[in-house]
Design a protein around this motif. Sequence first.
Motif, short mmCIF file in Angstrom:
data_model
loop_
_atom_site.label_atom_id
_atom_site.label_comp_id
_atom_site.label_asym_id
_atom_site.label_seq_id
_atom_site.Cartn_x
_atom_site.Cartn_y
_atom_site.Cartn_z
N ASN A 135 0.79 -1.23 0.00
CA ASN A 135 0.00 0.00 0.00
C ASN A 135 0.82 1.28 0.00
OD1 ASN A 135 -2.85 -1.16 0.38
ND2 ASN A 135 -1.75 -2.13 2.05
N THR A 136 2.12 1.16 0.24
CA THR A 136 3.03 2.31 0.38
C THR A 136 2.40 3.37 1.30
OG1 THR A 136 2.28 3.43 -1.66
CG2 THR A 136 4.05 1.81 -1.87
N THR A 137 2.30 4.61 0.82
CA THR A 137 1.76 5.68 1.67
C THR A 137 0.31 6.01 1.34
OG1 THR A 137 2.56 7.37 0.14
CG2 THR A 137 4.05 6.70 1.91
N ASN A 138 -0.36 5.14 0.60
CA ASN A 138 -1.67 5.49 0.03
C ASN A 138 -2.88 4.95 0.79
OD1 ASN A 138 -0.42 6.76 -2.24
ND2 ASN A 138 -0.03 4.73 -3.11
N GLY B 61 3.46 8.19 8.73
CA GLY B 61 3.49 9.59 9.14
C GLY B 61 2.18 10.34 9.07
N ASN B 62 1.06 9.63 8.99
CA ASN B 62 -0.24 10.31 8.85
C ASN B 62 -0.61 11.15 10.08
OD1 ASN B 62 -0.63 7.37 7.36
ND2 ASN B 62 -1.39 9.08 6.17
N PHE B 63 -0.06 10.81 11.22
CA PHE B 63 -0.26 11.61 12.43
C PHE B 63 0.77 12.74 12.50
CE2 PHE B 63 1.09 12.54 16.75
CZ PHE B 63 -0.08 12.71 17.47
N ILE B 64 1.99 12.45 12.10
CA ILE B 64 3.12 13.37 12.31
C ILE B 64 2.97 14.67 11.55
CG2 ILE B 64 5.61 13.68 12.00
CD1 ILE B 64 5.86 10.62 12.18
N VAL C 171 9.09 15.81 17.71
CA VAL C 171 8.44 14.51 17.64
C VAL C 171 9.46 13.39 17.45
CG1 VAL C 171 6.81 13.06 16.35
CG2 VAL C 171 6.32 15.50 16.67
N TYR C 172 9.41 12.41 18.35
CA TYR C 172 9.99 11.10 18.10
C TYR C 172 8.88 10.23 17.51
CZ TYR C 172 13.98 12.19 21.18
OH TYR C 172 15.09 12.74 21.77
N ALA C 173 9.23 9.39 16.55
CA ALA C 173 8.22 8.53 15.93
C ALA C 173 8.83 7.16 15.70
CB ALA C 173 7.76 9.13 14.60
N CYS C 174 8.12 6.12 16.13
CA CYS C 174 8.66 4.78 15.96
C CYS C 174 7.58 3.83 15.44
CB CYS C 174 9.25 4.25 17.26
SG CYS C 174 8.07 3.87 18.56
N ASP C 175 8.04 2.77 14.81
CA ASP C 175 7.15 1.72 14.32
C ASP C 175 7.97 0.45 14.21
OD1 ASP C 175 4.23 1.90 12.64
OD2 ASP C 175 5.44 0.11 12.29
N PHE C 176 7.29 -0.71 14.38
CA PHE C 176 8.05 -1.94 14.24
C PHE C 176 8.16 -2.40 12.79
CE2 PHE C 176 4.03 -3.54 13.81
CZ PHE C 176 3.51 -4.44 14.72
N SER C 177 7.59 -1.66 11.87
CA SER C 177 7.77 -1.92 10.45
C SER C 177 8.91 -1.06 9.91
CB SER C 177 6.49 -1.62 9.66
OG SER C 177 6.75 -1.59 8.28
N ARG C 178 9.99 -1.70 9.51
CA ARG C 178 11.13 -0.97 8.96
C ARG C 178 10.73 -0.22 7.69
NH1 ARG C 178 16.23 -1.29 10.33
NH2 ARG C 178 15.75 -3.08 11.67
N ARG C 179 9.86 -0.82 6.90
CA ARG C 179 9.43 -0.19 5.65
C ARG C 179 8.64 1.09 5.93
NH1 ARG C 179 9.57 -2.27 0.67
NH2 ARG C 179 10.06 -4.32 1.54
N ALA C 180 7.76 1.06 6.93
CA ALA C 180 6.99 2.25 7.28
C ALA C 180 7.90 3.39 7.73
CB ALA C 180 5.98 1.91 8.38
N VAL C 181 8.86 3.08 8.58
CA VAL C 181 9.80 4.11 9.05
C VAL C 181 10.59 4.68 7.88
CG1 VAL C 181 11.84 4.52 10.47
CG2 VAL C 181 9.94 3.18 11.38
N ALA D 35 11.86 9.24 4.24
CA ALA D 35 11.98 9.68 2.85
C ALA D 35 11.04 10.82 2.51
CB ALA D 35 11.71 8.50 1.91
N ASN D 36 10.13 11.17 3.41
CA ASN D 36 9.17 12.24 3.15
C ASN D 36 9.89 13.59 3.03
OD1 ASN D 36 7.10 14.43 3.96
ND2 ASN D 36 5.82 12.62 3.69
N GLU D 37 9.42 14.43 2.13
CA GLU D 37 10.06 15.73 1.90
C GLU D 37 10.00 16.63 3.13
OE1 GLU D 37 8.06 17.64 -1.30
OE2 GLU D 37 6.12 17.74 -0.26
N ASN D 38 9.09 16.36 4.05
CA ASN D 38 8.95 17.18 5.26
C ASN D 38 9.81 16.67 6.42
OD1 ASN D 38 6.88 18.96 4.21
ND2 ASN D 38 5.49 17.20 4.33
#
Length: 288
Positions: free
Chosen positions: A43-46, A82-85, A97-107, A112-115
Amino acid sequence: MEESFISNAKEILAKDTSVVPEFWQKKYRNEASKNWDKFYNRNTTNFFKDRHWTDREFEELRAGHVFSESKPVLLEIGCGVGNFIWPILERNPDIYVYACDFSRRAVGFVQANENYDEKRVRAFVCDITKDRLADTIPPHSVDIVSAVFVFSALPPEKQADAVSNIIEILKPGGRILFRDYGMYDLAQLRFKSGHKLEENLYVRQDGTLSYYFSTERLRELFVRHGGLVELENDYVVKRLVNAKLKIDSDRIFAQAKFQAPIDTQAIEAAMTSTKLTSDVDSTLAMNI
Protein backbone atom coordinates in the motif's frame (compact mmCIF):
# COMPACT_ATOMS: atom_id res chain seq x y z
CA MET A 1 -25.12 2.80 23.66
CA GLU A 2 -28.54 1.24 23.58
CA GLU A 3 -29.01 -2.05 25.37
CA SER A 4 -30.57 -3.53 22.25
CA PHE A 5 -27.39 -2.83 20.29
CA ILE A 6 -25.18 -4.39 22.97
CA SER A 7 -27.45 -7.43 23.18
CA ASN A 8 -27.37 -7.89 19.42
CA ALA A 9 -23.59 -7.46 19.28
CA LYS A 10 -23.05 -10.05 22.01
CA GLU A 11 -25.31 -12.45 20.17
CA ILE A 12 -23.29 -12.03 16.96
CA LEU A 13 -19.98 -12.61 18.75
CA ALA A 14 -21.31 -15.60 20.67
CA LYS A 15 -21.98 -17.43 17.41
CA ASP A 16 -18.27 -17.46 16.55
CA THR A 17 -17.00 -20.33 18.69
CA SER A 18 -14.08 -21.43 16.51
CA VAL A 19 -10.52 -20.20 17.05
CA VAL A 20 -7.46 -20.17 14.81
CA PRO A 21 -5.31 -23.33 15.28
CA GLU A 22 -2.40 -23.03 17.70
CA PHE A 23 0.30 -23.22 15.00
CA TRP A 24 -1.16 -20.27 13.11
CA GLN A 25 -1.82 -18.33 16.29
CA LYS A 26 1.86 -18.52 17.19
CA LYS A 27 2.87 -17.56 13.67
CA TYR A 28 0.62 -14.49 13.56
CA ARG A 29 1.77 -13.33 17.00
CA ASN A 30 5.46 -13.77 16.19
CA GLU A 31 5.36 -12.25 12.72
CA ALA A 32 3.52 -9.01 13.45
CA SER A 33 6.26 -6.69 12.15
CA LYS A 34 6.80 -8.88 9.08
CA ASN A 35 3.11 -8.75 8.18
CA TRP A 36 2.98 -4.97 8.59
CA ASP A 37 6.07 -4.68 6.39
CA LYS A 38 4.16 -6.60 3.73
CA PHE A 39 1.17 -4.30 4.25
CA TYR A 40 3.25 -1.16 3.61
CA ASN A 41 5.00 -2.82 0.68
CA ARG A 42 1.59 -3.30 -0.98
CA ASN A 43 0.00 0.00 0.00
CA THR A 44 3.03 2.31 0.38
CA THR A 45 1.76 5.68 1.67
CA ASN A 46 -1.67 5.49 0.03
CA PHE A 47 -3.80 3.52 2.49
CA PHE A 48 -4.37 5.75 5.53
CA LYS A 49 -5.49 9.37 5.40
CA ASP A 50 -3.65 12.07 7.35
CA ARG A 51 -5.09 12.41 10.84
CA HIS A 52 -6.12 16.04 10.92
CA TRP A 53 -8.57 15.32 13.75
CA THR A 54 -6.09 14.47 16.50
CA ASP A 55 -5.62 17.95 17.96
CA ARG A 56 -9.39 18.39 18.04
CA GLU A 57 -9.73 15.26 20.18
CA PHE A 58 -6.60 15.92 22.28
CA GLU A 59 -5.99 19.56 23.19
CA GLU A 60 -2.51 18.68 24.48
CA LEU A 61 -1.38 18.55 20.86
CA ARG A 62 -2.34 22.17 20.16
CA ALA A 63 0.26 24.90 20.03
CA GLY A 64 0.71 26.76 23.31
CA HIS A 65 -1.31 24.37 25.44
CA VAL A 66 -0.29 22.65 28.69
CA PHE A 67 3.43 22.49 27.99
CA SER A 68 3.85 26.01 26.59
CA GLU A 69 6.58 26.93 29.09
CA SER A 70 9.01 24.83 27.06
CA LYS A 71 9.02 23.12 23.69
CA PRO A 72 7.00 19.93 24.19
CA VAL A 73 8.45 16.56 23.21
CA LEU A 74 6.09 13.97 21.78
CA LEU A 75 6.58 10.29 21.03
CA GLU A 76 4.25 8.69 18.53
CA ILE A 77 4.27 4.92 18.78
CA GLY A 78 3.14 3.01 15.71
CA CYS A 79 3.81 5.98 13.45
CA GLY A 80 3.15 4.10 10.20
CA VAL A 81 4.03 6.33 7.25
CA GLY A 82 3.49 9.59 9.14
CA ASN A 83 -0.24 10.31 8.85
CA PHE A 84 -0.26 11.61 12.43
CA ILE A 85 3.12 13.37 12.31
CA TRP A 86 2.81 15.76 9.41
CA PRO A 87 -0.44 17.57 10.42
CA ILE A 88 0.84 18.01 14.00
CA LEU A 89 4.22 19.40 12.91
CA GLU A 90 2.47 21.82 10.55
CA ARG A 91 0.04 23.16 13.14
CA ASN A 92 2.32 23.13 16.17
CA PRO A 93 5.62 24.84 15.30
CA ASP A 94 7.17 24.31 18.76
CA ILE A 95 6.72 20.56 19.16
CA TYR A 96 9.51 18.01 18.68
CA VAL A 97 8.44 14.51 17.64
CA TYR A 98 9.99 11.10 18.10
CA ALA A 99 8.22 8.53 15.93
CA CYS A 100 8.66 4.78 15.96
CA ASP A 101 7.15 1.72 14.32
CA PHE A 102 8.05 -1.94 14.24
CA SER A 103 7.77 -1.92 10.45
CA ARG A 104 11.13 -0.97 8.96
CA ARG A 105 9.43 -0.19 5.65
CA ALA A 106 6.99 2.25 7.28
CA VAL A 107 9.80 4.11 9.05
CA GLY A 108 11.64 4.31 5.73
CA PHE A 109 8.65 6.08 4.18
CA VAL A 110 8.66 8.63 7.02
CA GLN A 111 12.36 9.30 6.63
CA ALA A 112 11.98 9.68 2.85
CA ASN A 113 9.17 12.24 3.15
CA GLU A 114 10.06 15.73 1.90
CA ASN A 115 8.95 17.18 5.26
CA TYR A 116 11.30 14.99 7.29
CA ASP A 117 13.79 17.16 9.19
CA GLU A 118 15.63 15.76 12.21
CA LYS A 119 15.59 19.23 13.77
CA ARG A 120 11.88 18.56 14.34
CA VAL A 121 11.31 14.82 14.03
CA ARG A 122 13.30 11.63 14.48
CA ALA A 123 11.88 8.35 13.22
CA PHE A 124 13.29 4.98 14.22
CA VAL A 125 12.42 1.29 14.12
CA CYS A 126 11.26 -0.14 17.44
CA ASP A 127 9.11 -3.03 18.63
CA ILE A 128 7.77 -1.46 21.80
CA THR A 129 7.02 -4.88 23.30
CA LYS A 130 10.74 -5.79 23.46
CA ASP A 131 13.03 -2.98 22.21
CA ARG A 132 13.87 -0.48 24.95
CA LEU A 133 12.70 3.01 24.01
CA ALA A 134 15.18 4.50 26.48
CA ASP A 135 18.03 3.27 24.26
CA THR A 136 16.97 5.98 21.79
CA ILE A 137 15.07 8.51 23.94
CA PRO A 138 16.40 9.86 27.27
CA PRO A 139 14.45 8.41 30.24
CA HIS A 140 11.63 10.61 31.61
CA SER A 141 12.04 13.22 28.85
CA VAL A 142 8.79 12.95 26.85
CA ASP A 143 5.79 15.19 27.59
CA ILE A 144 3.22 13.37 25.46
CA VAL A 145 2.96 9.84 24.09
CA SER A 146 0.37 9.26 21.38
CA ALA A 147 -0.97 5.71 21.08
CA VAL A 148 -3.48 5.98 18.23
CA PHE A 149 -4.62 2.69 16.71
CA VAL A 150 -1.42 0.91 17.69
CA PHE A 151 -2.08 -1.22 20.79
CA SER A 152 -4.73 -3.14 18.83
CA ALA A 153 -1.91 -4.52 16.66
CA LEU A 154 -0.22 -6.07 19.72
CA PRO A 155 -1.09 -9.47 21.19
CA PRO A 156 -2.76 -8.97 24.60
CA GLU A 157 0.03 -10.79 26.45
CA LYS A 158 2.56 -8.21 25.18
CA GLN A 159 0.55 -5.05 25.86
CA ALA A 160 1.71 -4.69 29.46
CA ASP A 161 5.36 -4.83 28.35
CA ALA A 162 4.64 -1.99 25.94
CA VAL A 163 3.10 0.10 28.73
CA SER A 164 6.13 -0.43 30.99
CA ASN A 165 8.44 0.52 28.13
CA ILE A 166 6.57 3.75 27.42
CA ILE A 167 6.47 4.81 31.06
CA GLU A 168 10.26 4.70 31.26
CA ILE A 169 10.59 7.64 28.85
CA LEU A 170 7.53 9.60 30.06
CA LYS A 171 8.17 12.74 32.12
CA PRO A 172 6.67 13.04 35.60
CA GLY A 173 3.27 14.53 34.85
CA GLY A 174 3.52 13.52 31.19
CA ARG A 175 0.48 12.13 29.41
CA ILE A 176 -0.43 9.16 27.23
CA LEU A 177 -3.13 9.92 24.66
CA PHE A 178 -4.91 6.73 23.61
CA ARG A 179 -7.42 5.93 20.90
CA ASP A 180 -8.12 2.51 19.43
CA TYR A 181 -10.86 0.05 18.47
CA GLY A 182 -13.53 -0.48 21.11
CA MET A 183 -15.53 -3.62 21.85
CA TYR A 184 -18.53 -4.19 19.57
CA ASP A 185 -17.07 -1.95 16.88
CA LEU A 186 -18.43 -2.60 13.41
CA ALA A 187 -15.12 -4.12 12.31
CA GLN A 188 -15.24 -6.67 15.13
CA LEU A 189 -18.81 -7.68 14.36
CA ARG A 190 -17.99 -8.20 10.67
CA PHE A 191 -15.26 -10.80 11.18
CA LYS A 192 -16.22 -14.15 9.71
CA SER A 193 -15.62 -17.45 11.46
CA GLY A 194 -11.99 -18.58 11.32
CA HIS A 195 -10.41 -15.21 12.20
CA LYS A 196 -10.68 -15.31 15.99
CA LEU A 197 -7.53 -16.02 18.04
CA GLU A 198 -9.04 -15.37 21.48
CA GLU A 199 -11.59 -13.13 23.15
CA ASN A 200 -11.53 -9.74 21.37
CA LEU A 201 -8.45 -10.64 19.29
CA TYR A 202 -8.71 -11.35 15.56
CA VAL A 203 -6.46 -11.74 12.53
CA ARG A 204 -7.19 -9.96 9.26
CA GLN A 205 -6.80 -11.48 5.82
CA ASP A 206 -3.31 -9.96 5.52
CA GLY A 207 -2.09 -11.53 8.76
CA THR A 208 -2.17 -8.35 10.88
CA LEU A 209 -3.81 -8.50 14.30
CA SER A 210 -6.74 -6.47 15.59
CA TYR A 211 -7.69 -6.29 19.28
CA TYR A 212 -10.87 -4.61 20.57
CA PHE A 213 -10.64 -2.76 23.90
CA SER A 214 -12.96 -2.26 26.83
CA THR A 215 -12.41 0.69 29.14
CA GLU A 216 -11.74 -1.77 31.96
CA ARG A 217 -8.94 -3.36 29.95
CA LEU A 218 -7.35 0.06 29.54
CA ARG A 219 -7.68 0.74 33.25
CA GLU A 220 -6.03 -2.58 33.99
CA LEU A 221 -3.11 -1.88 31.64
CA PHE A 222 -2.35 1.75 32.42
CA VAL A 223 -3.58 2.22 36.00
CA ARG A 224 -3.38 -1.10 37.81
CA HIS A 225 -0.26 -2.27 35.98
CA GLY A 226 1.37 1.00 34.95
CA GLY A 227 0.59 3.08 38.03
CA LEU A 228 -0.69 6.00 35.96
CA VAL A 229 -3.49 8.39 36.83
CA GLU A 230 -6.65 8.04 34.73
CA LEU A 231 -7.80 11.41 33.39
CA GLU A 232 -10.28 10.15 30.80
CA ASN A 233 -11.42 6.68 29.75
CA ASP A 234 -14.57 6.26 27.69
CA TYR A 235 -16.04 5.15 24.39
CA VAL A 236 -16.44 7.36 21.33
CA VAL A 237 -19.32 6.29 19.10
CA LYS A 238 -19.49 7.40 15.47
CA ARG A 239 -22.50 6.58 13.32
CA LEU A 240 -21.50 5.18 9.93
CA VAL A 241 -24.11 5.38 7.18
CA ASN A 242 -23.45 4.29 3.59
CA ALA A 243 -26.61 3.62 1.59
CA LYS A 244 -24.70 2.27 -1.41
CA LEU A 245 -22.96 -0.40 0.67
CA LYS A 246 -26.04 -0.86 2.88
CA ILE A 247 -24.12 0.04 6.03
CA ASP A 248 -25.87 1.67 8.97
CA SER A 249 -23.93 0.86 12.11
CA ASP A 250 -21.71 2.20 14.86
CA ARG A 251 -17.96 2.65 14.86
CA ILE A 252 -16.88 2.34 18.46
CA PHE A 253 -13.51 3.56 19.69
CA ALA A 254 -11.93 3.46 23.12
CA GLN A 255 -10.41 6.85 23.97
CA ALA A 256 -8.44 7.71 27.09
CA LYS A 257 -5.81 9.90 28.72
CA PHE A 258 -3.43 8.76 31.42
CA GLN A 259 -0.92 10.85 33.34
CA ALA A 260 2.33 9.87 35.02
CA PRO A 261 2.58 10.77 38.73
CA ILE A 262 5.09 13.46 39.63
CA ASP A 263 7.03 10.91 41.70
CA THR A 264 8.81 8.57 39.28
CA GLN A 265 9.62 6.15 42.10
CA ALA A 266 5.90 5.60 42.58
CA ILE A 267 5.59 4.56 38.95
CA GLU A 268 8.48 2.13 39.15
CA ALA A 269 7.12 0.61 42.37
CA ALA A 270 3.71 0.07 40.79
CA MET A 271 5.22 -1.54 37.71
CA THR A 272 7.25 -4.05 39.70
CA SER A 273 4.62 -4.94 42.29
CA THR A 274 1.55 -5.37 40.10
CA LYS A 275 0.76 -8.32 37.88
CA LEU A 276 -1.55 -7.97 34.93
CA THR A 277 -4.48 -10.37 35.13
CA SER A 278 -6.19 -12.11 32.25
CA ASP A 279 -8.36 -10.10 29.91
CA VAL A 280 -11.55 -8.71 31.41
CA ASP A 281 -14.95 -10.27 30.89
CA SER A 282 -16.79 -8.82 27.96
CA THR A 283 -19.76 -7.96 30.17
CA LEU A 284 -17.80 -5.00 31.47
CA ALA A 285 -18.48 -3.34 28.14
CA MET A 286 -22.07 -2.86 29.30
CA ASN A 287 -20.82 0.56 30.42
CA ILE A 288 -20.68 1.67 26.78
